[in-house]
Scaffold this active site. Structure first.
Site, PDB file in Angstrom:
ATOM      1  N   ASP A   1       0.842  -1.185  -0.024  1.00 15.16           N
ATOM      2  CA  ASP A   1       0.027  -0.005  -0.001  1.00 15.16           C
ATOM      3  C   ASP A   1       0.689   1.142   0.123  1.00 15.16           C
ATOM      4  O   ASP A   1       0.689   2.412  -0.679  1.00 15.16           O
ATOM      5  CB  ASP A   1      -1.178   0.070   1.335  1.00 15.16           C
TER       6      ASP A   1
ATOM      7  N   THR B   1      -6.808  -4.781   0.709  1.00 15.58           N
ATOM      8  CA  THR B   1      -5.620  -4.961   1.386  1.00 15.58           C
ATOM      9  C   THR B   1      -5.690  -6.445   2.274  1.00 15.58           C
ATOM     10  O   THR B   1      -4.943  -7.214   2.403  1.00 15.58           O
ATOM     11  CB  THR B   1      -5.339  -3.706   2.379  1.00 15.58           C
TER      12      THR B   1
HETATM   13  N1  LIG Z   1     -15.463  -1.103   8.785  1.00 10.85           N
HETATM   14  C1  LIG Z   1     -14.512  -0.689   7.965  1.00 10.85           C
HETATM   15  N2  LIG Z   1     -13.201  -0.245   8.348  1.00 10.85           N
HETATM   16  C2  LIG Z   1     -12.055   0.094   7.798  1.00 10.85           C
HETATM   17  N3  LIG Z   1     -12.173  -0.129   6.346  1.00 10.85           N
HETATM   18  C3  LIG Z   1     -13.287  -0.281   5.753  1.00 10.85           C
HETATM   19  C4  LIG Z   1     -14.529  -0.764   6.242  1.00 10.85           C
HETATM   20  N4  LIG Z   1     -15.190  -1.070   5.744  1.00 10.85           N
HETATM   21  C5  LIG Z   1     -14.780  -1.117   4.302  1.00 10.85           C
HETATM   22  N5  LIG Z   1     -13.393  -0.665   4.568  1.00 10.85           N
HETATM   23  C6  LIG Z   1     -12.529  -0.456   3.237  1.00 10.85           C
HETATM   24  O1  LIG Z   1     -13.293  -0.065   2.090  1.00 10.85           O
HETATM   25  C7  LIG Z   1     -12.629  -0.922   1.260  1.00 10.85           C
HETATM   26  C8  LIG Z   1     -13.676  -1.973   0.770  1.00 10.85           C
HETATM   27  O2  LIG Z   1     -13.993  -2.776   1.723  1.00 10.85           O
HETATM   28  P1  LIG Z   1     -14.480  -4.289   1.544  1.00 10.85           P
HETATM   29  O3  LIG Z   1     -13.201  -4.828   0.889  1.00 10.85           O
HETATM   30  O4  LIG Z   1     -14.613  -4.865   2.762  1.00 10.85           O
HETATM   31  O5  LIG Z   1     -15.539  -4.305   0.697  1.00 10.85           O
HETATM   32  C9  LIG Z   1     -11.370  -1.469   1.623  1.00 10.85           C
HETATM   33  O6  LIG Z   1     -10.627  -0.779   1.343  1.00 10.85           O
HETATM   34  P2  LIG Z   1      -8.779  -1.027   1.403  1.00 10.85           P
HETATM   35  O7  LIG Z   1      -8.705  -2.456   1.315  1.00 10.85           O
HETATM   36  O8  LIG Z   1      -8.190  -0.222   0.465  1.00 10.85           O
HETATM   37  O9  LIG Z   1      -8.300  -0.719   2.759  1.00 10.85           O
HETATM   38  C10 LIG Z   1     -11.603  -1.493   3.364  1.00 10.85           C
HETATM   39  O10 LIG Z   1     -10.586  -1.464   4.009  1.00 10.85           O
END
Ligand SMILES: Nc1ncnc2c1ncn2[C@@H]1O[C@H](COP(=O)(O)O)[C@@H](OP(=O)(O)O)[C@H]1O
Length: 387
Positions: free
Chosen positions: A52, A124
């Site tokens: 990242d 991630t």
């Molecule tokens: N409750 C939460 N706390 C932190 N990040 C979240 C979150 N819900 C979703 N995200 C972030 O939103 C993106 C899509 O989420 P998901 O994969 O769960 O659908 C991911 O971004 P990143 O992977 O860039 O950090 C994820 O970390």
């Protein structure tokens, strides 16, 4: 070579973002190959890896070098004193973009009208668990507060297809131009497949998906990846009833989806806002579809909508001149069929011009947030996003 400055700014940014995100994808693959992930837990259930960090350094430095007066926001908060290896600068451009005609509503975009939202590694959590096709690099381009263009690089596309396959692909789209780099497919007729988060799910997320009567559910990582599932016909809708995602997660996927006639909004059906002064969180959740958008918004339970209000309108949007209607993109021009649902959307998108575009760079009065990401903003407003 960088594109000529006679070419409209948005086209030049997209053209530059394709090699930049491709380079970032290579960095992501190299770091995993070495096995030194350098995982940091930013918050509960929110990881950051060396991939990242390095990918963001590459993207932000490369775009900033070419567009020094455009504001760039990246997900990761990085130490600005850390040395950047100039070998990671990517300043080439993609000619294919430059052969396309810039849509009229974007031709006069100025540096100060534009914000670039960067998620260097979306998915991630899945990256650290080896679910590699969920990973994407996202570069979203907003004009006057709305997502208008996006690049989604999928570094592990084809990774299960054998050593002779080309690894990775780049999908890009501009509203009024179209979306490219993938094979558009029909979602299966007679079904209603819904995709949602696998790593950030909870009772409300599941309840909202169930309320939309899925015939099956795909729990997958990454906002970019889930939008790809929709545009490639593997799912009918992406629903996420949570305030967990941020602007950098949705700007690029929204633009790519919109450019082919789909929609990505909050759960109320309201537009996401992407000016420099917005809060970073998508507080109204996410709904993305190719067809029948309003059918889904109506199915989301009212009590869920009450807990997830739409983004507050930033100050600059309150000072709008009359709304401007941009060309409606017809999804029916491509072979996508509707899910087995009754209504068709006929809402046209409304776009807004500000009287004073500088107003969109004014600091906002919302409360602060420890998860601001990083900022390169030549007009030096300290964005003050709310949590
Ligand atoms: N409750 C939460 N706390 C932190 N990040 C979240 C979150 N819900 C979703 N995200 C972030 O939103 C993106 C899509 O989420 P998901 O994969 O769960 O659908 C991911 O971004 P990143 O992977 O860039 O950090 C994820 O970390």
């Amino acid at each position: 070579m960088a594109a000529s400055t006679n070419i409209p700014l948005i086209m030049r940014i997209v053209s530059a973002s394709i090699p930049v995100s491709t380079r970032a994808g290579r960095i992501i693959r190299d770091i995993l190959k070495k096995g030194e992930l350098g995982i940091v837990e930013k918050a509960k259930n929110d990881l950051q890896t060396e991939a990242d960090r390095s990918a963001q350094r590459c993207i932000v430095a490369s775009l900033h070098k070419q567009f020094p007066n455009v504001a760039i926001f990246g997900e990761e908060q990085l130490d600005p004193s850390e040395k950047f290896d100039p070998n990671f600068l990517e300043t080439s451009s993609c000619d294919e973009v430059l052969t396309k005609k810039c849509p009229e509503f974007l031709t006069d975009a100025k540096d100060e009208d534009v914000v670039i939202w960067v998620d260097p590694l979306d998915g991630t959590s899945e990256y650290t668990q080896g679910l590699l096709d969920h990973v994407t690099v996202l570069v979203g381009i907003a004009f006057k507060g709305r997502a208008v263009a996006g690049v989604i690089y999928q570094p592990y596309y084809n990774y299960k297809a054998g050593p002779d396959s080309v690894l990775g692909r780049c999908i890009w789209g501009i509203i009024g131009v179209g979306s490219y780099g993938f094979s558009r497919q029909k979602a299966p007729k007679g079904q209603n497949i819904i995709t949602t988060s696998r790593a950030h799910s909870d009772r409300i997320v599941t309840e909202s998906v169930e309320a939309c009567k899925p015939t099956s559910i795909i729990r997958a990582g990454g906002a970019g990846h889930k939008v790809l599932l929709i545009i490639e016909g593997k799912a009918h809708a992406y629903i996420f009833a949570s305030r967990g995602t941020k602007k950098w997660d949705t700007c690029a996927p929204e633009a790519v989806l919109h450019a082919l006639g789909g929609k990505l909004t909050d759960l109320h059906g309201n537009a996401m806002l992407y000016s420099a002064d917005v809060q970073r969180k998508n507080s109204g959740g996410i709904l993305a579809t190719v067809d029948n958008h309003s059918w889904y918004t109506e199915k989301i339970p009212e009590h869920v909508k009450e807990t997830l209000p739409s983004d507050p309108v930033p100050d600059f949007m309150k000072k709008l001149e009359k709304p401007l209607v941009i060309p409606e993109i017809k999804s029916s021009s491509s072979p996508v069929n509707s899910p087995p649902l009754e209504s068709q959307d006929s809402q046209s998108e409304q776009w807004f011009m500000t009287k004073d575009v500088k107003a969109m760079f004014a600091p906002n009065s919302n409360s602060s947030n420890s998860d601001n990401g990083s900022e390169i903003s030549p007009k030096k407003p300290k964005p003050n996003p709310e949590s």
